[in-house]
Design a protein around this motif. Sequence first.
Motif, short mmCIF file in Angstrom:
data_model
loop_
_atom_site.label_atom_id
_atom_site.label_comp_id
_atom_site.label_asym_id
_atom_site.label_seq_id
_atom_site.Cartn_x
_atom_site.Cartn_y
_atom_site.Cartn_z
N CYS A 1 2.30 13.14 -0.70
CA CYS A 1 1.74 11.80 -0.52
C CYS A 1 1.21 11.63 0.91
CB CYS A 1 2.81 10.75 -0.83
SG CYS A 1 2.22 9.05 -0.74
N LEU B 1 -2.92 10.75 2.03
CA LEU B 1 -3.30 9.48 2.64
C LEU B 1 -4.25 9.64 3.82
CD1 LEU B 1 0.11 7.57 2.44
CD2 LEU B 1 -2.03 6.98 1.27
N ALA C 1 1.01 3.99 -3.04
CA ALA C 1 0.71 5.41 -2.80
C ALA C 1 1.83 6.31 -3.34
CB ALA C 1 0.51 5.66 -1.30
N GLU D 1 0.83 -1.22 0.00
CA GLU D 1 0.00 0.00 0.00
C GLU D 1 0.86 1.26 0.00
OE1 GLU D 1 -4.03 -1.50 2.35
OE2 GLU D 1 -2.23 -0.94 3.50
#
Length: 516
Positions: free
Chosen positions: A450, A454, A421, A417
């Motif tokens: 980033c 998230l 991302a 994950e």
Amino acid sequence: MLLVENVNHGFGSRVILEDVTFRLKKGEHITLVGANGEGKSTFLNIITKKLMPDEGTIRWANKVSVGYLDQHTVLEKGKSIRDVLRTAFDGMFQLEKDMLEMYDKMGSATDEEMAKLMEETSTIQDTLELSGFYAIDSKIDEVANGLGLRDIGLDKDVSQLSGGQRTKVLLTKLLLESPTILILDEPTNYLDEDHIEWLKNYLQNYENSFILVSHDIAFVNSVSTVIYHMENGSITRYKGNYDDFQNMYNLKKRQVEQAFVKQQKEIKHLETFIAKNKARVATTNMAKSRQKKLDKMVKIERPRDKVKPEFRFNEARVPSKIVFEANDLVLGYDEALTSPLNVQLIRGKKIALKGVNGLGKSTLLKTLIGKIKPFDGKVELGDYLEIGYFEQESSRDNSNTAIDEIWNTYPSMSNFEVRQALAKCGLTNDHITSQMKVLSGGEAAKVRLCKIMLRDINFLVLDEPTNHLDVDAKEELKRAIQAFKGTVLLVSHEPEFYMDIVEDVWNIEDWTTKIV
């Protein structure tokens, strides 16, 4: 002026420069362009001998003076801005000192010595006059005013300056030195609109050569006569400005694509013929002939599209109508930077904050979101706020890898994950496993973006988000901010970036007091 031949350089398994050749002619105004992480700053460090290439040669012409805007230069505490700027003329001050010492010797010189001393002092005097030595202070004032140092005050101790102000001092000193070759790595990052305009005019009229790295397309278009494009470890020369380069690059890319498709058809045709005819006695020689042709063929590589980032800000629940309200807010640390400020931000509004550097834009952002305390007055934040804050610069000493940087903030995410991302933000596996301190400014900015993307947010606060970002990343960030339905407050020195996003612009110059 400069010849670079067959230079190779890499970090670990990552190839940055591969068999690179480059030339700089007298009077050329060159800009290096390319996506983040393509090696522009590495290339500058190699040609200025701050970094040794793995292979290749760098040859400068004789008697060339090179001025490099190095933002890591240490400024000595106790010196004023004017003191630092006057060091640009150290060579002339030394000549004046030599001349005065010769005058002292004249009192006890013989006739022969006197004639020699008179000749030498006359030569130095002519050199100083031609170099404008006796108008140094007015020259300092002219360039310092153009880059906004007068607003800070030339008597201010350099140890008290912000990062942006410090860069302005180094840039001003460099321009005053007027080297044969000027090397500037993203000089507009810490300048506001007026000072970018001044620098643009200065570089347009610059008689000597310069090499510039910049992602500010309007700026590059106005000052460049040659573009060098860095991509996949190679560097290609294009005559003209950025728009000229784009037209030629896209044409060349289409031509290579067409040649690739044509060659693939020919390869398929040959392979089909060989497969059908190699076993038959009557046609086996023809099949062998085709095989030889196929073996000798120089294969064309399909142009590789650069990985483009995909940015998206996740929206949290709707907050209260008033996002923040400032009452008699005064910004500052040891002293007040603004007069009392009364302002509020309504939910859903997108606002740009502009103004001369050093007048407190970053301080205002941090104060409004509660990261630092007001000098005076108060800020009331609304209910249910989820803030996504992008800070202007990251730490230069961060030894975390990009993947660790995300994992430390979101420990429940899986390795896959986190990688996914970061990849969405345009970062390759090489970037993801590199330490933050060795990433380029643009790559590090993508990691920080980033982090924000998230989590669910409803108030996006961005401090100079376009600094270091390449053209594709800037366009994608602009689209993502436009698509975000929450509230936005951003600082930027690029009107072409923010004017399509915001509905209002707050100018901090309307609120600030003079910096003492």
